[in-house]
Design an enzyme around this catalytic site. Structure first.
Site, PDB file in Angstrom:
ATOM      1  N   HIS A  80     -49.557 -19.694  34.516  1.00  0.00           N
ATOM      2  CA  HIS A  80     -48.324 -20.143  33.677  1.00  0.00           C
ATOM      3  C   HIS A  80     -47.106 -20.668  33.741  1.00  0.00           C
ATOM      4  O   HIS A  80     -46.177 -20.823  33.392  1.00  0.00           O
ATOM      5  CB  HIS A  80     -48.345 -18.974  32.287  1.00  0.00           C
ATOM      6  CG  HIS A  80     -49.442 -18.211  32.067  1.00  0.00           C
ATOM      7  ND1 HIS A  80     -49.969 -18.647  31.620  1.00  0.00           N
ATOM      8  CD2 HIS A  80     -49.268 -17.021  32.156  1.00  0.00           C
ATOM      9  CE1 HIS A  80     -50.978 -18.240  30.940  1.00  0.00           C
ATOM     10  NE2 HIS A  80     -50.724 -17.313  31.595  1.00  0.00           N
ATOM     11  N   ALA A 122     -49.861 -24.151  28.442  1.00  0.00           N
ATOM     12  CA  ALA A 122     -51.531 -25.332  29.384  1.00  0.00           C
ATOM     13  C   ALA A 122     -52.915 -24.880  29.257  1.00  0.00           C
ATOM     14  O   ALA A 122     -53.487 -25.327  29.578  1.00  0.00           O
ATOM     15  CB  ALA A 122     -50.884 -25.971  29.305  1.00  0.00           C
ATOM     16  N   GLU A 167     -59.424 -19.972  22.371  1.00  0.00           N
ATOM     17  CA  GLU A 167     -59.312 -20.924  22.557  1.00  0.00           C
ATOM     18  C   GLU A 167     -60.235 -22.250  22.083  1.00  0.00           C
ATOM     19  O   GLU A 167     -59.855 -22.722  21.762  1.00  0.00           O
ATOM     20  CB  GLU A 167     -58.639 -21.457  23.692  1.00  0.00           C
ATOM     21  CG  GLU A 167     -57.084 -21.185  24.436  1.00  0.00           C
ATOM     22  CD  GLU A 167     -57.291 -19.835  24.670  1.00  0.00           C
ATOM     23  OE1 GLU A 167     -58.682 -18.380  25.105  1.00  0.00           O
ATOM     24  OE2 GLU A 167     -56.508 -18.974  24.287  1.00  0.00           O
ATOM     25  N   PHE A 192     -54.109 -22.617  28.881  1.00  0.00           N
ATOM     26  CA  PHE A 192     -55.623 -22.018  28.462  1.00  0.00           C
ATOM     27  C   PHE A 192     -56.244 -22.844  27.382  1.00  0.00           C
ATOM     28  O   PHE A 192     -57.246 -22.827  27.404  1.00  0.00           O
ATOM     29  CB  PHE A 192     -54.729 -21.434  26.698  1.00  0.00           C
ATOM     30  CG  PHE A 192     -53.761 -19.605  26.768  1.00  0.00           C
ATOM     31  CD1 PHE A 192     -54.420 -19.119  28.111  1.00  0.00           C
ATOM     32  CD2 PHE A 192     -52.802 -19.721  25.989  1.00  0.00           C
ATOM     33  CE1 PHE A 192     -53.452 -18.220  28.479  1.00  0.00           C
ATOM     34  CE2 PHE A 192     -52.282 -18.235  25.782  1.00  0.00           C
ATOM     35  CZ  PHE A 192     -52.343 -17.716  27.355  1.00  0.00           C
TER      36      PHE A 192
END
Length: 328
Positions: A129, A84, A60, A86
């Site tokens: 997540h 998100a 990322e 990440f």
């Protein structure tokens, strides 16, 4: 959407259509991500070629850093960050780099960058997540945050995000991706900082974000059967936040219920409650009530997941609570 030609699309398809149209309109728009351009048959690769649609390393920091550099060089990258959480790996680029350049250059430098990511996968995914972490981004200077709740808004907000000259977080709820709705054909832009009154009402204002907008609308229909007229407002973007529309509604109804999937003490609901308490206190006929997730991680077991998260029943109970107090 009177007078506008529409067709039924899923939320995911509407979002992709916006990206496709903007790439066709402007050759500087490029698409990056770890899960894009998986094969030569990818529709974006077929349409725009491998130079404008690129798979990135599983990093990322690399993909967002690369996109920030491309934005400074004149491109308009859209980065599919998948999840998100990440974004947290590249937090420096998200909240301390691309968003600062315009200010630090005295307005001479822009960084037109869209970071697209999903949140809130509360369907048995347990602790990871499933978070709704948008609240931590809404106060970051120079960063806009969009939370579309419908396919039409997803298309319109994505197009506006790509055309914006500075960074935008476009956050989509996983459980909305396959939801269908009418979407305008062709160019469709939804302005940032303009809330949408999804349902007009006179007794109670309910402000909901993302996935919870649909729960709020369902609750409003149930309450209507008992003679309680609920106005449902979807901010659509939380940065900028349209406080004026919310305050106008509260001035009319005198009651406010805030619905947010984020945990209570890192929620958009808490920020809105503070704004209304400061600027609309004299209009309130009952205490503000927040219907949020609890300050807890999401459990794997569905009964525990349901216990932690806001839902239709909890919204109905909150509206009844402010209505009774206001009438007392």
């Amino acid at each position: 959407m009177t007078g506008v030609t529409t067709r039924e699309l899923t939320y995911a398809a509407a979002t992709n259509e916006a990206v496709h149209l903007e790439m066709a309109r402007d050759e500087d728009v490029v698409l990056f991500g770890q899960s894009v351009a998986g094969s030569p048959d990818d529709p974006f690769v077929r349409a725009f070629g491998p130079d404008r649609v690129r798979v990135t390393p599983i990093s990322e920091t690399a993909e967002i850093g690369m996109a920030a550099g491309a934005a400074l060089a004149g491109k308009r990258p859209v980065v599919d960050c998948t999840m998100a959480e990440f974004l947290l790996v590249a937090m420096d680029q998200v909240v301390n780099e691309a968003n600062r350049f315009h200010y630090m250059s005295g307005g001479r430098v822009t960084a037109p960058l869209v970071l697209k990511a999903g949140y809130g996968f509360t369907a048995g995914w347990a602790g990871q997540h499933t978070g709704s972490i948008y609240g931590m981004f809404m106060g970051v200077p120079g960063l806009k945050v969009a939370l579309p709740s419908t396919p039409a808004d997803a298309k319109g907000l994505m197009a506006s995000a790509i055309r914006d000259d500075n960074p935008v977080l476009f956050l989509h709820h996983y459980l909305l991706l396959l939801e269908q709705g009418p979407v305008p054909d062709g160019e469709h832009l939804v302005p940032f900082g303009t809330a949408d009154v999804k349902r007009s009402g006179s007794d109670v204002t309910v402000v909901a974000t993302g996935w919870t907008v649909h729960r709020a609308l369902a609750a409003a229909e149930r309450l209507a059967a008992d003679g309680i007229d609920v106005e449902v407002i979807d901010p659509r973007t939380i940065a900028p936040l349209d406080t004026a529309t919310i305050l106008t509604s509260v001035g009319k109804t005198g009651r406010l219920v805030l619905v947010d999937q984020a945990t209570r003490h890192s929620s958009v609901a808490t920020v809105i409650a503070g704004e209304v308490a400061e600027h609309g206190f004299s209009a309130l006929r009952a205490p503000i009530v927040q219907v949020t997730a609890l300050d807890a991680s999401i459990a794997y077991a569905k009964p525990m997941e349901d216990y932690v998260l806001p839902d239709e029943d909890k919204i109905v109970a909150a509206v009844r609570r402010v209505t009774v107090r206001g009438a007392a």
